[in-house]
Scaffold this active site. Structure first.
Site, PDB file in Angstrom:
ATOM      1  N   ARG A 100      21.077  68.035  61.074  1.00  0.00           N
ATOM      2  CA  ARG A 100      21.601  67.220  59.959  1.00  0.00           C
ATOM      3  C   ARG A 100      20.705  65.994  59.863  1.00  0.00           C
ATOM      4  O   ARG A 100      20.580  65.222  60.825  1.00  0.00           O
ATOM      5  CB  ARG A 100      23.051  66.811  60.232  1.00  0.00           C
ATOM      6  CG  ARG A 100      23.535  65.724  59.281  1.00  0.00           C
ATOM      7  CD  ARG A 100      25.025  65.488  59.352  1.00  0.00           C
ATOM      8  NE  ARG A 100      25.753  66.541  58.658  1.00  0.00           N
ATOM      9  CZ  ARG A 100      26.995  66.406  58.173  1.00  0.00           C
ATOM     10  NH1 ARG A 100      27.643  65.262  58.318  1.00  0.00           N
ATOM     11  NH2 ARG A 100      27.594  67.401  57.554  1.00  0.00           N
ATOM     12  N   HIS A 127      23.593  71.214  51.208  1.00  0.00           N
ATOM     13  CA  HIS A 127      24.584  71.394  52.293  1.00  0.00           C
ATOM     14  C   HIS A 127      25.050  72.857  52.250  1.00  0.00           C
ATOM     15  O   HIS A 127      26.200  73.155  51.912  1.00  0.00           O
ATOM     16  CB  HIS A 127      25.748  70.425  52.069  1.00  0.00           C
ATOM     17  CG  HIS A 127      26.642  70.241  53.257  1.00  0.00           C
ATOM     18  ND1 HIS A 127      26.406  70.828  54.483  1.00  0.00           N
ATOM     19  CD2 HIS A 127      27.796  69.506  53.410  1.00  0.00           C
ATOM     20  CE1 HIS A 127      27.366  70.477  55.326  1.00  0.00           C
ATOM     21  NE2 HIS A 127      28.214  69.679  54.699  1.00  0.00           N
ATOM     22  N   GLN A 130      28.344  74.250  53.976  1.00  0.00           N
ATOM     23  CA  GLN A 130      29.575  73.870  53.275  1.00  0.00           C
ATOM     24  C   GLN A 130      29.876  74.850  52.149  1.00  0.00           C
ATOM     25  O   GLN A 130      31.002  75.341  52.004  1.00  0.00           O
ATOM     26  CB  GLN A 130      29.399  72.449  52.705  1.00  0.00           C
ATOM     27  CG  GLN A 130      30.589  71.953  51.916  1.00  0.00           C
ATOM     28  CD  GLN A 130      31.761  71.625  52.822  1.00  0.00           C
ATOM     29  OE1 GLN A 130      31.617  70.878  53.774  1.00  0.00           O
ATOM     30  NE2 GLN A 130      32.925  72.183  52.547  1.00  0.00           N
ATOM     31  N   ASP A 229      33.185  65.340  45.364  1.00  0.00           N
ATOM     32  CA  ASP A 229      32.657  64.843  46.639  1.00  0.00           C
ATOM     33  C   ASP A 229      32.679  63.320  46.542  1.00  0.00           C
ATOM     34  O   ASP A 229      32.908  62.761  45.455  1.00  0.00           O
ATOM     35  CB  ASP A 229      31.224  65.388  46.828  1.00  0.00           C
ATOM     36  CG  ASP A 229      30.637  65.060  48.198  1.00  0.00           C
ATOM     37  OD1 ASP A 229      31.369  64.527  49.058  1.00  0.00           O
ATOM     38  OD2 ASP A 229      29.435  65.333  48.410  1.00  0.00           O
ATOM     39  N   CYS A 269      34.744  68.676  49.921  1.00  0.00           N
ATOM     40  CA  CYS A 269      34.146  69.012  51.216  1.00  0.00           C
ATOM     41  C   CYS A 269      34.667  68.121  52.336  1.00  0.00           C
ATOM     42  O   CYS A 269      34.559  68.486  53.504  1.00  0.00           O
ATOM     43  CB  CYS A 269      32.625  68.919  51.125  1.00  0.00           C
ATOM     44  SG  CYS A 269      32.057  67.300  50.558  1.00  0.00           S
ATOM     45  N   ARG A 297      34.801  76.369  57.778  1.00  0.00           N
ATOM     46  CA  ARG A 297      33.467  76.000  58.274  1.00  0.00           C
ATOM     47  C   ARG A 297      33.215  76.723  59.599  1.00  0.00           C
ATOM     48  O   ARG A 297      32.129  77.245  59.842  1.00  0.00           O
ATOM     49  CB  ARG A 297      33.384  74.476  58.497  1.00  0.00           C
ATOM     50  CG  ARG A 297      33.564  73.628  57.241  1.00  0.00           C
ATOM     51  CD  ARG A 297      32.390  73.766  56.295  1.00  0.00           C
ATOM     52  NE  ARG A 297      31.135  73.468  56.935  1.00  0.00           N
ATOM     53  CZ  ARG A 297      30.630  72.231  57.106  1.00  0.00           C
ATOM     54  NH1 ARG A 297      31.294  71.191  56.652  1.00  0.00           N
ATOM     55  NH2 ARG A 297      29.462  72.044  57.700  1.00  0.00           N
TER      56      ARG A 297
HETATM   57  N1  NVA Z   1      27.671  64.136  49.899  1.00  0.00           N
HETATM   58  C1  NVA Z   1      28.244  63.753  51.168  1.00  0.00           C
HETATM   59  C2  NVA Z   1      28.726  64.959  51.904  1.00  0.00           C
HETATM   60  C3  NVA Z   1      29.365  64.685  53.231  1.00  0.00           C
HETATM   61  C4  NVA Z   1      29.809  65.936  53.917  1.00  0.00           C
HETATM   62  C5  NVA Z   1      27.195  63.008  51.977  1.00  0.00           C
HETATM   63  O1  NVA Z   1      26.029  63.439  51.977  1.00  0.00           O
HETATM   64  O2  NVA Z   1      27.520  61.992  52.580  1.00  0.00           O
HETATM   65  N1   CP Z   2      32.075  68.291  55.032  1.00  0.00           N
HETATM   66  C1   CP Z   2      31.330  67.874  56.056  1.00  0.00           C
HETATM   67  O1   CP Z   2      30.174  68.282  56.235  1.00  0.00           O
HETATM   68  O2   CP Z   2      31.950  66.971  56.871  1.00  0.00           O
HETATM   69  P1   CP Z   2      31.311  66.145  58.055  1.00  0.00           P
HETATM   70  O3   CP Z   2      30.376  65.126  57.454  1.00  0.00           O
HETATM   71  O4   CP Z   2      32.479  65.520  58.768  1.00  0.00           O
HETATM   72  O5   CP Z   2      30.552  67.073  58.962  1.00  0.00           O
END
Ligand code: NVA
Ligand code: CP
Length: 314
Positions: A100, A127, A130, A229, A269, A297
């Site tokens: 990540r 992502h 997800q 989101d 998500c 997930r």
């Molecule tokens: N769009 C959000 C998703 C978190 C799971 C982010 O990148 O922070």
């Molecule tokens: N939806 C998701 O990826 O959540 P986290 O940021 O908690 O991993």
């Protein structure tokens, strides 16, 4: 060597088997085979996470493997060691890598320079874990226990309302095209997808694979699912005030959901900000399937890990 960096890394012909595997792993949790026995898979994270981190750690463990969490700042990568060297060193120790990070190119470089499977656990661009778990969540409902999981998605419409240029929106555009769904996105002008994403869509053969509108009511018309989101993704914190100002007309409310198809579902998500991108009423209401999404997930990622491990063994 198979990687999962973007949705299309699984071909259309592989999707049904992957979804069936997720269903099987879910049904047999605690007593299924352990294809990662004797393996160590690392999670290299540069951003916060609850669902992704925990579901991967638990999933790797349940498949017989050993999860190793690495915070970017605790390893030499955080002090400037190159991605290429990190990839080659990790490949000598471990069997797979879940990453990540911010820059999608870092994930691509780790995959290219290492010799182990790499899974994208969120970048600024995409992502995919997800979206596969989300699509599985919908397929579980719409197939009614029937044989054709992915077939139940075809022809359905998803409306994404809010930050339509974020990673989850981008990934849903990829997913909708892959699964044969329609997607309409509503958001304020000026928060469009990065040029890099439009390039990717073109490369995948989906250049016009979505509708975009600044009218959320138009986007939700005939939609089977309304998705949102956060308005401020990780890394965008400096834009918080401006984003809240321009995205407020795109809050998902019960009235907006009622303008979709009768019985339309609500998805997010998570993490969510109740009262910001979505009202508490919708989040906690009967159309919300947010915790099924979160649970899935685990099951979908276990199916992905098993598929990548099998391809690495060949
Ligand atoms: N769009 C959000 C998703 C978190 C799971 C982010 O990148 O922070
Ligand atoms: N939806 C998701 O990826 O959540 P986290 O940021 O908690 O991993």
């Amino acid at each position: 060597m198979k990687h999962f960096l973007k949705e299309t890394d699984f071909g259309r012909s592989e999707l049904e088997a992957l979804f069936q595997q997720a269903r099987e792993l879910k049904a047999t949790r605690g007593r299924h085979a352990r294809p990662l026995e004797g393996q160590t898979w690392a999670l290299l994270f540069s951003k916060s996470s609850t669902r992704t981190r925990v579901s991967f750690e638990v999933g790797i463990h349940e498949l017989g493997g050993n999860p190793l969490f690495l915070n970017r700042n605790d390893i030499q990568l955080g002090r400037g060691e190159s991605v290429a060297d990190t990839a080659r060193v990790l490949s000598r120790f471990i069997h797979g890598l879940v990453i990540r990070t911010h820059d999608h190119r870092e994930v691509q470089e780790l995959a290219a320079r290492g010799s182990i499977p790499v899974v994208n656990a969120l970048t600024d661009l995409l992502h995919p874990c997800q979206i596969f778990a989300d699509a599985f969540t919908l397929a579980e409902r719409w197939s009614n226990g029937g044989a054709d999981l992915t077939g139940s998605l075809r022809g359905r419409k998803i409306a994404f309302v809010g930050d339509r240029g974020c990673n989850v929106a981008n990934s849903w555009i990829m997913g909708a095209n892959l699964f044969g769904m329609k997607i309409s996105l509503a958001g304020p002008p000026g928060f469009d997808a990065a040029p890099e994403f439009n390039q990717l869509l073109k490369q995948e053969g989906f250049p016009n694979g979505y509708e975009f509108t600044t009218d959320p009511w138009a986007a939700v018309k005939d939609a089977d699912v309304i998705y949102t989101d956060v308005w401020v993704s990780m890394g965008k914190e400096e834009e918080t005030e401006e984003r809240i100002r321009v995205m407020t007309p795109f809050r998902v409310t019960e009235e907006l959901c009622a303008a979709a198809k009768p019985g339309a579902l609500f998805m997010h998500c998570l993490p969510a900000h109740a009262g910001q991108e979505v009202t508490e009423q919708v989040l906690e209401g009967p159309r919300s399937i947010i915790f099924d999404q979160a649970e899935n997930r685990l099951h979908m990622q276990k199916a992905i890990l098993a598929a990548l491990a099998a391809s690495a063994r060949r």
